[in-house]
Design a protein around this motif. Structure first.
Motif, PDB file in Angstrom:
ATOM      1  N   UNK A  32     102.618  -2.156 126.156  1.00  0.00           N
ATOM      2  CA  UNK A  32     103.542  -1.017 125.896  1.00  0.00           C
ATOM      3  C   UNK A  32     104.581  -1.137 124.855  1.00  0.00           C
ATOM      4  N   UNK A  33     104.836  -0.060 123.951  1.00  0.00           N
ATOM      5  CA  UNK A  33     105.811  -0.226 123.191  1.00  0.00           C
ATOM      6  C   UNK A  33     107.070   0.309 123.925  1.00  0.00           C
ATOM      7  N   UNK A  34     108.309  -0.347 123.745  1.00  0.00           N
ATOM      8  CA  UNK A  34     109.574   0.182 124.555  1.00  0.00           C
ATOM      9  C   UNK A  34     110.569   0.891 123.359  1.00  0.00           C
ATOM     10  N   UNK A  35     111.028   1.765 123.900  1.00  0.00           N
ATOM     11  CA  UNK A  35     112.122   2.231 123.221  1.00  0.00           C
ATOM     12  C   UNK A  35     113.381   2.354 123.955  1.00  0.00           C
ATOM     13  N   UNK A  47     116.771   8.189 119.478  1.00  0.00           N
ATOM     14  CA  UNK A  47     116.120   6.728 119.626  1.00  0.00           C
ATOM     15  C   UNK A  47     117.115   5.666 118.889  1.00  0.00           C
ATOM     16  N   UNK A  48     117.370   4.762 119.642  1.00  0.00           N
ATOM     17  CA  UNK A  48     118.469   3.661 119.042  1.00  0.00           C
ATOM     18  C   UNK A  48     117.545   2.501 118.560  1.00  0.00           C
ATOM     19  N   UNK A  49     116.406   1.971 119.153  1.00  0.00           N
ATOM     20  CA  UNK A  49     115.918   0.694 118.970  1.00  0.00           C
ATOM     21  C   UNK A  49     114.323   0.604 119.725  1.00  0.00           C
ATOM     22  N   UNK A  50     113.542   0.120 119.208  1.00  0.00           N
ATOM     23  CA  UNK A  50     112.296  -0.065 119.491  1.00  0.00           C
ATOM     24  C   UNK A  50     111.809  -1.210 119.386  1.00  0.00           C
ATOM     25  N   UNK A  51     110.722  -1.810 120.148  1.00  0.00           N
ATOM     26  CA  UNK A  51     109.981  -2.736 120.050  1.00  0.00           C
ATOM     27  C   UNK A  51     108.381  -2.734 120.302  1.00  0.00           C
ATOM     28  N   UNK A  54     103.344  -5.910 120.046  1.00  0.00           N
ATOM     29  CA  UNK A  54     103.289  -6.944 119.215  1.00  0.00           C
ATOM     30  C   UNK A  54     104.604  -7.652 118.612  1.00  0.00           C
ATOM     31  N   UNK A  55     105.883  -7.026 119.049  1.00  0.00           N
ATOM     32  CA  UNK A  55     107.136  -7.549 118.851  1.00  0.00           C
ATOM     33  C   UNK A  55     107.854  -7.093 117.690  1.00  0.00           C
ATOM     34  N   UNK A  56     107.177  -6.021 116.836  1.00  0.00           N
ATOM     35  CA  UNK A  56     107.887  -5.640 115.640  1.00  0.00           C
ATOM     36  C   UNK A  56     109.185  -4.571 116.190  1.00  0.00           C
ATOM     37  N   UNK A  57     110.208  -4.758 115.569  1.00  0.00           N
ATOM     38  CA  UNK A  57     111.236  -3.964 115.848  1.00  0.00           C
ATOM     39  C   UNK A  57     111.715  -2.958 114.974  1.00  0.00           C
ATOM     40  N   UNK A  58     112.448  -1.756 115.234  1.00  0.00           N
ATOM     41  CA  UNK A  58     113.112  -1.050 114.279  1.00  0.00           C
ATOM     42  C   UNK A  58     114.299  -0.423 115.107  1.00  0.00           C
ATOM     43  N   UNK A  60     117.727   2.403 114.675  1.00  0.00           N
ATOM     44  CA  UNK A  60     118.567   3.433 114.089  1.00  0.00           C
ATOM     45  C   UNK A  60     119.580   2.805 112.924  1.00  0.00           C
ATOM     46  N   UNK A  61     119.921   3.347 111.907  1.00  0.00           N
ATOM     47  CA  UNK A  61     120.677   2.916 111.109  1.00  0.00           C
ATOM     48  C   UNK A  61     122.213   2.746 111.606  1.00  0.00           C
ATOM     49  N   UNK A  62     122.501   3.745 112.587  1.00  0.00           N
ATOM     50  CA  UNK A  62     123.958   3.447 113.105  1.00  0.00           C
ATOM     51  C   UNK A  62     124.042   2.295 114.028  1.00  0.00           C
ATOM     52  N   UNK A  63     123.004   1.672 114.285  1.00  0.00           N
ATOM     53  CA  UNK A  63     123.074   0.372 115.201  1.00  0.00           C
ATOM     54  C   UNK A  63     122.598  -1.064 114.422  1.00  0.00           C
ATOM     55  N   UNK A  64     122.047  -0.722 113.304  1.00  0.00           N
ATOM     56  CA  UNK A  64     121.467  -1.896 112.562  1.00  0.00           C
ATOM     57  C   UNK A  64     122.658  -3.073 112.396  1.00  0.00           C
ATOM     58  N   UNK A  65     122.295  -4.168 112.550  1.00  0.00           N
ATOM     59  CA  UNK A  65     123.326  -5.261 112.505  1.00  0.00           C
ATOM     60  C   UNK A  65     123.817  -5.722 113.839  1.00  0.00           C
ATOM     61  N   UNK A  66     124.098  -4.640 114.895  1.00  0.00           N
ATOM     62  CA  UNK A  66     124.993  -4.609 116.001  1.00  0.00           C
ATOM     63  C   UNK A  66     124.108  -4.791 117.128  1.00  0.00           C
TER      64      UNK A  66
END
Length: 120
Positions: A32-35, A47-51, A54-58, A60-66
């Motif tokens: 599964x992909x997890x969001x 959407x805040x974050x997803x993986x 295979x482990x790729x992540x992305x 939202x700009x508002x939470x990047x780095x945090x």
């Protein structure tokens, strides 16, 4: 039927940290992909974050780095590590599993949500 159970929400001061967990039943987690999504009062769910499986992540700009998203397939669990929390991070956070089952059918499951409240 897959069940998702989120945990780890609560009240935290601005600048603090929380780690959310999403535990899944069944055997589809690793495929599964997890969001992680969130919905603040009066706002649309986002959407805040997803993986991916295979482990790729992305993020939202508002939470990047945090925020950091991770998964442990052996435990059927995904995590959302939230640092440097801001007042605007206050929301109900939902876990979502999506993917394709062995029968070729698309699946889409949501958890019940966990409240995160950031105070000043």
């Amino acid at each position: 039927q897959v069940q998702l159970v989120e945990s780890g929400g609560g009240l935290v001061q601005a600048g603090g940290s929380l780690r959310l967990s999403c535990a899944a039943s069944g055997s589809i987690f690793s495929a599964s992909a997890v969001g992680w999504h969130r919905q603040a009062p009066g706002k649309q769910r986002e959407l805040v974050a997803a993986i991916t499986s295979g482990g790729r992540t992305n993020f939202a700009d508002s939470v990047k780095g945090r925020f950091t998203i991770s998964r442990d397939n052996a435990k059927n669990t995904a995590y959302l590590e939230m640092n440097s929390l801001k007042l605007e991070d206050t929301a109900v956070y939902y876990c979502r599993l999506t993917g394709w089952g062995q029968t070729g059918r698309f699946f889409d499951y949501w958890g019940q949500g966990t409240q995160v409240t950031v105070s000043s």
